[in-house]
Design an enzyme around this catalytic site. Structure first.
Site, PDB file in Angstrom:
ATOM      1  N   MET A  30       0.837  -1.198   0.000  1.00 41.63           N
ATOM      2  CA  MET A  30       0.000   0.000   0.000  1.00 41.63           C
ATOM      3  C   MET A  30       0.875   1.253   0.000  1.00 41.63           C
ATOM      4  O   MET A  30       0.414   2.346   0.346  1.00 41.63           O
ATOM      5  CB  MET A  30      -0.951  -0.009   1.198  1.00 41.63           C
ATOM      6  CG  MET A  30      -1.918  -1.197   1.125  1.00 41.63           C
ATOM      7  SD  MET A  30      -3.460  -0.938   2.003  1.00 41.63           S
ATOM      8  CE  MET A  30      -2.861  -0.752   3.655  1.00 41.63           C
ATOM      9  N   GLY A  31       2.145   1.076  -0.380  1.00 43.97           N
ATOM     10  CA  GLY A  31       3.031   2.234  -0.499  1.00 43.97           C
ATOM     11  C   GLY A  31       3.566   2.723   0.837  1.00 43.97           C
ATOM     12  O   GLY A  31       3.505   2.008   1.835  1.00 43.97           O
ATOM     13  N   HIS A  37       9.304  -3.588   3.193  1.00 45.60           N
ATOM     14  CA  HIS A  37       8.845  -3.831   1.824  1.00 45.60           C
ATOM     15  C   HIS A  37      10.031  -4.215   0.935  1.00 45.60           C
ATOM     16  O   HIS A  37       9.945  -5.139   0.117  1.00 45.60           O
ATOM     17  CB  HIS A  37       8.184  -2.575   1.246  1.00 45.60           C
ATOM     18  CG  HIS A  37       6.946  -2.138   1.955  1.00 45.60           C
ATOM     19  ND1 HIS A  37       6.870  -0.949   2.650  1.00 45.60           N
ATOM     20  CD2 HIS A  37       5.723  -2.710   2.081  1.00 45.60           C
ATOM     21  CE1 HIS A  37       5.656  -0.803   3.156  1.00 45.60           C
ATOM     22  NE2 HIS A  37       4.946  -1.867   2.830  1.00 45.60           N
ATOM     23  N   GLY A 149       4.681 -10.420   4.073  1.00 46.36           N
ATOM     24  CA  GLY A 149       5.464 -10.317   5.298  1.00 46.36           C
ATOM     25  C   GLY A 149       4.848 -11.066   6.470  1.00 46.36           C
ATOM     26  O   GLY A 149       3.625 -11.061   6.642  1.00 46.36           O
ATOM     27  N   ASP A 152       2.401  -9.373   9.058  1.00 43.88           N
ATOM     28  CA  ASP A 152       0.945  -9.533   9.018  1.00 43.88           C
ATOM     29  C   ASP A 152       0.657 -11.037   8.948  1.00 43.88           C
ATOM     30  O   ASP A 152       0.214 -11.547   7.917  1.00 43.88           O
ATOM     31  CB  ASP A 152       0.373  -8.797   7.805  1.00 43.88           C
ATOM     32  CG  ASP A 152       0.682  -7.315   7.861  1.00 43.88           C
ATOM     33  OD1 ASP A 152      -0.079  -6.577   8.482  1.00 43.88           O
ATOM     34  OD2 ASP A 152       1.726  -6.888   7.300  1.00 43.88           O
ATOM     35  N   ARG A 189       2.680   2.874   9.009  1.00 43.86           N
ATOM     36  CA  ARG A 189       1.984   3.662  10.039  1.00 43.86           C
ATOM     37  C   ARG A 189       2.951   4.274  11.049  1.00 43.86           C
ATOM     38  O   ARG A 189       2.574   5.207  11.767  1.00 43.86           O
ATOM     39  CB  ARG A 189       0.954   2.793  10.768  1.00 43.86           C
ATOM     40  CG  ARG A 189      -0.256   2.449   9.903  1.00 43.86           C
ATOM     41  CD  ARG A 189      -1.353   1.815  10.733  1.00 43.86           C
ATOM     42  NE  ARG A 189      -2.627   1.800  10.037  1.00 43.86           N
ATOM     43  CZ  ARG A 189      -3.024   0.836   9.228  1.00 43.86           C
ATOM     44  NH1 ARG A 189      -2.259  -0.199   9.025  1.00 43.86           N
ATOM     45  NH2 ARG A 189      -4.197   0.909   8.620  1.00 43.86           N
TER      46      ARG A 189
HETATM   47  P1  AMP Z   1       1.538  -2.964   3.464  1.00 43.35           P
HETATM   48  O1  AMP Z   1       2.103  -1.950   2.524  1.00 43.35           O
HETATM   49  O2  AMP Z   1       1.599  -2.550   4.895  1.00 43.35           O
HETATM   50  O3  AMP Z   1       0.205  -3.481   3.031  1.00 43.35           O
HETATM   51  O4  AMP Z   1       2.529  -4.202   3.374  1.00 43.35           O
HETATM   52  C1  AMP Z   1       2.844  -4.814   2.159  1.00 43.35           C
HETATM   53  C2  AMP Z   1       3.576  -6.088   2.434  1.00 43.35           C
HETATM   54  O5  AMP Z   1       4.785  -5.808   3.147  1.00 43.35           O
HETATM   55  C3  AMP Z   1       2.762  -7.066   3.310  1.00 43.35           C
HETATM   56  O6  AMP Z   1       2.955  -8.383   2.844  1.00 43.35           O
HETATM   57  C4  AMP Z   1       3.384  -6.865   4.668  1.00 43.35           C
HETATM   58  O7  AMP Z   1       3.271  -7.996   5.509  1.00 43.35           O
HETATM   59  C5  AMP Z   1       4.842  -6.608   4.308  1.00 43.35           C
HETATM   60  N1  AMP Z   1       5.516  -5.887   5.394  1.00 43.35           N
HETATM   61  C6  AMP Z   1       5.076  -4.768   6.023  1.00 43.35           C
HETATM   62  N2  AMP Z   1       5.929  -4.425   7.008  1.00 43.35           N
HETATM   63  C7  AMP Z   1       6.927  -5.346   7.001  1.00 43.35           C
HETATM   64  C8  AMP Z   1       8.086  -5.547   7.802  1.00 43.35           C
HETATM   65  N3  AMP Z   1       8.416  -4.729   8.810  1.00 43.35           N
HETATM   66  N4  AMP Z   1       8.881  -6.609   7.515  1.00 43.35           N
HETATM   67  C9  AMP Z   1       8.552  -7.462   6.500  1.00 43.35           C
HETATM   68  N5  AMP Z   1       7.469  -7.322   5.719  1.00 43.35           N
HETATM   69  C10 AMP Z   1       6.657  -6.286   5.966  1.00 43.35           C
END
Ligand code: AMP
Length: 285
Positions: A30-31, A37, A149, A152, A189
């Site tokens: 989600m950027g 990421h 990741g 989650d 966040r």
């Molecule tokens: P999001 O942008 O928050 O939707 O995350 C996109 C992807 O990045 C998801 O698969 C998350 O689980 C992964 N992700 C987010 N934060 C982390 C982190 N600290 N370490 C590893 N993967 C992450």
């Protein structure tokens, strides 16, 4: 690096990889990108021929309008980071490209008990939204590998479940959580935390680690949960849940299960910002 805003452009770019049976890795995000990421992108780059990263703040997975509106958006910086890491293709679709009016993109997967606890309990409808966007993105990208990741954990687990239930030809890879120096799990966040909250949020990872030690000492899971919730209740912080679960069923443990995979999962409000984290306490046999 190629940037695509519509489906047809991306599909045309990927077609030669697909016809030659080359591995395509996909990292949906989600950027507001960070090192977490990028670790997924690097893992994909190392294992596949082409890595696609999507940046799409999916409205259907937000259960609070304010959270959607306040979600950090840093597209220019994101593109720079993706370029520097060597990502081959970025997909930044509009809401209309993902959810064209008149197209039914709903997903009929019953997650049952898997979605009842933790995030499913406190964010009604969240996982239906996640399933909907991930399925739609998988239909568009048709990757051989999907990188998600561990941060989650429940989300990754449910997406794996969906891939199995719908017999999708994709391997779901779960990547380890990348953390700040003080242990705080990286998250988009975190940008909304003030410096003091950011420092104090180290208590979340510390508590997950302590929970591991308490389980090892033989404390019953309910007692561990109680102690963890207490430890997380510091001024300005409010834990929403702290669950000790079986990592394969996502159900809370009533007693120690030494031969099972055990995961501690938590969500904590730091002021107005909701943070989630988890730690695998036992890998099981
Ligand atoms: P999001 O942008 O928050 O939707 O995350 C996109 C992807 O990045 C998801 O698969 C998350 O689980 C992964 N992700 C987010 N934060 C982390 C982190 N600290 N370490 C590893 N993967 C992450």
């Amino acid at each position: 690096m190629y940037l695509f805003k519509n489906v047809s452009g991306l599909r045309a770019f990927l077609e030669p990889f697909r016809t030659k049976n080359r591995a395509i890795g996909f990292v949906p995000t989600m950027g507001a990108l960070h090192e977490g990421h990028l670790s997924l992108i690097r893992e994909s780059l190392a294992a596949t021929h082409c890595t696609v990263c999507s940046i799409f703040v999916n409205p259907t997975q937000f259960n609070q309008q304010a959270d959607l509106e306040q979600y950090p958006r840093t597209p220019a910086k994101d593109l720079q980071m993706l370029y520097e890491v060597g990502c081959q293709a970025v997909f930044m679709p509009t809401v209309e490209a993902i959810y064209p009016p008149g197209l039914d993109t709903s997903v009929a997967v019953d997650f049952g008990q898997l979605a009842e606890g933790m995030e499913g309990r406190f964010r009604p409808g969240h996982f239906q939204g996640v399933a909907q966007v991930v399925k739609r993105l998988l239909d568009i990208v048709q990757p051989s590998h999907l990188y998600m990741g561990q941060k989650d954990y429940q989300q990754c687990f449910l997406v794996r479940h969906m891939a199995q239930a719908l017999a999708l030809p994709v391997e779901v890879v779960m990547s380890p959580t990348v953390r700040e120096a003080n242990g705080l799990a990286m998250s988009s966040r975190n940008a909304r935390l003030n410096p003091e909250q950011r420092k104090q949020a180290a208590i979340i990872y510390k508590t997950l680690q302590d929970a591991g030690a308490w389980i090892k000492q033989g404390l019953p899971p309910a007692e561990v949960q109680e102690k963890a919730l207490q430890q997380l209740t510091i001024p300005g912080f409010r834990p929403e849940y702290f669950e000790i679960i079986n990592g394969q069923t996502l159900q809370q443990l009533n007693e120690a299960q030494p031969d099972r995979m055990v995961v501690a999962c938590t969500a904590v409000w730091a002021g107005e910002v909701r943070l989630i984290d988890n730690l695998i306490l036992q890998t099981g046999s």
